[in-house]
Design a protein around this motif. Structure first.
Motif, PDB file in Angstrom:
ATOM      1  N   MET A  86     -31.110 -16.058  25.557  1.00  0.00           N
ATOM      2  CA  MET A  86     -29.938 -16.867  25.041  1.00  0.00           C
ATOM      3  C   MET A  86     -29.030 -15.805  24.338  1.00  0.00           C
ATOM      4  O   MET A  86     -28.055 -16.478  24.101  1.00  0.00           O
ATOM      5  CB  MET A  86     -30.647 -17.634  23.689  1.00  0.00           C
ATOM      6  CG  MET A  86     -31.714 -18.842  23.920  1.00  0.00           C
ATOM      7  SD  MET A  86     -30.961 -19.875  25.388  1.00  0.00           S
ATOM      8  CE  MET A  86     -29.896 -20.699  24.461  1.00  0.00           C
TER       9      MET A  86
ATOM     10  N   GLU B 178     -31.591 -18.964  30.687  1.00  0.00           N
ATOM     11  CA  GLU B 178     -32.243 -20.094  30.142  1.00  0.00           C
ATOM     12  C   GLU B 178     -33.469 -20.400  30.927  1.00  0.00           C
ATOM     13  O   GLU B 178     -34.779 -20.782  30.571  1.00  0.00           O
ATOM     14  CB  GLU B 178     -31.607 -21.200  29.371  1.00  0.00           C
ATOM     15  CG  GLU B 178     -32.480 -22.152  28.834  1.00  0.00           C
ATOM     16  CD  GLU B 178     -31.383 -23.275  28.394  1.00  0.00           C
ATOM     17  OE1 GLU B 178     -31.803 -24.415  27.908  1.00  0.00           O
ATOM     18  OE2 GLU B 178     -30.193 -23.118  28.116  1.00  0.00           O
TER      19      GLU B 178
ATOM     20  N   ILE C  30     -36.018 -21.441  22.365  1.00  0.00           N
ATOM     21  CA  ILE C  30     -34.879 -21.392  22.703  1.00  0.00           C
ATOM     22  C   ILE C  30     -33.735 -22.169  22.241  1.00  0.00           C
ATOM     23  O   ILE C  30     -32.560 -21.642  21.847  1.00  0.00           O
ATOM     24  CB  ILE C  30     -34.924 -22.025  24.433  1.00  0.00           C
ATOM     25  CG1 ILE C  30     -35.628 -21.089  25.411  1.00  0.00           C
ATOM     26  CG2 ILE C  30     -33.375 -22.317  25.004  1.00  0.00           C
ATOM     27  CD1 ILE C  30     -35.791 -21.430  26.452  1.00  0.00           C
TER      28      ILE C  30
END
Length: 476
Positions: free
Chosen positions: A431, A417, A364
């Motif tokens: 993302m 997320e 991430i």
């Protein structure tokens, strides 16, 4: 460069800088409201708080920059449309796409700058911010005596005063000294006192006047002794010294936080992801080996015997196929095997989940370095045509529309997320999902602005509504 290009760039730069600093100020106020309890009453120097605010501002760039690009682009083209300058530009043979080109170059430069900032400067700012905030939150409260309340801030001492003058003079002072008294405190009482610090600021000097000190010697045997020694001494003036070293803020080494993912650049995140992957593979191999050994512990001769036998087929009634005298032994062995497997999984399961969560978080954060840059381009292509359509400048309607679109973008990113960190969504897709969802909207708005669509013209919708009413009346 044409004069029209300079005009557009100047018209964009001013609202961009203004909105960027306004948004940064608002986000900084949110930060202060959040941590105000950890900053007030601890005696920090002004430069320490300023340093903390500077690091917090660097962390807020990821939100302030995209919102500023969106808001300033709406305001720029909205002002041009409101003043009919956009009409003049189009009448000169310059289309909206050509008018957006110089600003697109500026946005590309901002995009490159934001990527470099998020990859090189932001990790260091996060590192400094985390270490300094840790020190701030763990610093003890400043020594502040309140009348009528026992203060235990100084270790091994309890201090109480009845009144405190504006010049710092204390009245009716009572001090309990627990230092080295084996549970029996030494009591100091004085009618008046004055607080001072040594030149180096490491000790507090409490000048006491007209007081008495009570001290009881503890029993050596631990039992009550009616003939125990009790000392009482009076004084006209004395000046006990208190150590203030516990109130100093010790700066933690920032490298202690250096392995945290938000404090790493792309190279560091990649290296950490590879290390976590190796740890996860090692843990999985160890777990598989332990579990497999539980089933193979009675097959040690497999592969070494030359005797060939057909495998015995066991039906559903497995327990009935075991000879009667061996059933209890078989059940005990099976129960022990299952218990061993469950215990091993209970020990390795949490570690496995932690490693998987850390790997997901590294992916991430890796994508976040790029999504910040991509969001600037996306929101520009939403804001510029949107401003050309609404044809309204200033800080009124453009602010409302900009915040609405930014909230949509931020909510989509935050929800995706969170889903990715829970393992319900691919981290890369999570993302980029906001960019994927809003890109068609940017294309649609750009098309509508190019053909001079009255997408947000209320009068246009009134006319359409009136036409529909007339058609229904004629049909009736």
């Amino acid at each position: 460069m044409k004069k029209i290009h300079l005009l557009l760039i100047k018209a964009f730069i001013k609202p961009f800088l203004a909105t960027f600093f306004v948004v940064m100020f608002i986000l900084l106020m949110f930060f202060l409201f959040k941590w105000i309890d950890d900053l007030i009453g601890k005696g920090f120097e002004w430069y320490t708080i300023l340093e903390l605010m500077a690091y917090a501002s660097a962390a807020n760039v990821s939100m302030a920059l995209p919102l500023s690009v969106l808001l300033s682009s709406i305001m720029t083209f909205g002002t041009l449309g409101e003043n009919y300058e956009l009409v003049a530009i189009k009448s000169a043979g310059i289309s909206l796409q050509k008018a957006m080109r110089p600003l697109f170059v500026v946005i590309i430069m901002l995009t490159i700058g934001s990527f470099l900032f998020s990859n090189y400067m932001l990790p260091k700012a996060n590192l400094k911010f985390s270490s300094l905030l840790y020190d701030v939150r763990n610093k003890k409260l400043a020594f502040l005596i309140k009348p009528g309340v026992f203060n235990n801030s100084i270790p091994n001492y309890s201090i109480r005063v009845d009144a405190k003058d504006e010049d710092g003079t204390l009245h009716n002072i009572m001090i309990y000294d627990h230092k080295g008294t084996n549970g029996v405190p030494k009591v100091i009482m004085a009618k008046q006192g004055q607080m001072n610090k040594t030149a180096d600021g490491k000790f507090l000097l409490l000048n006491l006047k007209d007081g008495v000190q009570y001290e009881e010697q503890p029993s050596s045997s631990g039992a009550y002794n009616p003939r125990q020694v009790f000392n009482r001494s009076r004084f006209k003036e004395t000046e006990p010294r208190f150590d203030l070293s516990s109130f100093e803020m010790n700066r933690t080494d920032p490298n202690a936080f250096g392995n945290s993912t938000p404090m790493l650049n792309l190279k560091g995140i990649t290296k950490k992801g590879d290390s976590l992957g190796k740890l996860l593979d090692t843990l999985n191999m160890s777990t598989d080996r332990v579990v497999a050994n539980n089933f193979k512990q009675f097959n040690v001769t497999k592969g070494y015997s030359k005797v060939k036998m057909a495998p015995k087929q066991i039906g559903e009634a497995t327990l009935n196929s075991i000879p009667g005298g061996s059933k209890k032994l078989a059940l005990d062995n099976a129960s022990n095997t299952v218990s061993g497997i469950m215990q091993n999984l209970a020990n390795t399961g949490p570690r496995h989940d932690d490693l998987v969560g850390e790997i997901i978080f590294t992916r991430i954060e890796y994508q976040r370095k790029f999504t910040l840059a991509a969001s600037c381009i996306l929101l520009f292509f939403i804001g510029a045509p949107l401003g050309a359509i609404i044809r309204k400048g200033g800080m009124g309607l453009p602010v409302v529309i900009a915040i609405s679109f930014f909230l949509v973008y931020h909510i989509i990113t935050t929800v995706a997320e969170k889903s990715a960190r829970e393992g319900n969504l691919n981290p890369i897709f999570a993302m980029w999902i906001a960019v994927i969802v809003l890109s068609p909207l940017a294309v649609f708005l750009t098309y509508k602005a190019t053909v001079d669509s009255a997408l947000f013209d209320v009068n246009y919708y009134k006319q359409v509504f009136n036409k529909l009413l007339r058609i229904k009346q004629k049909q009736a």
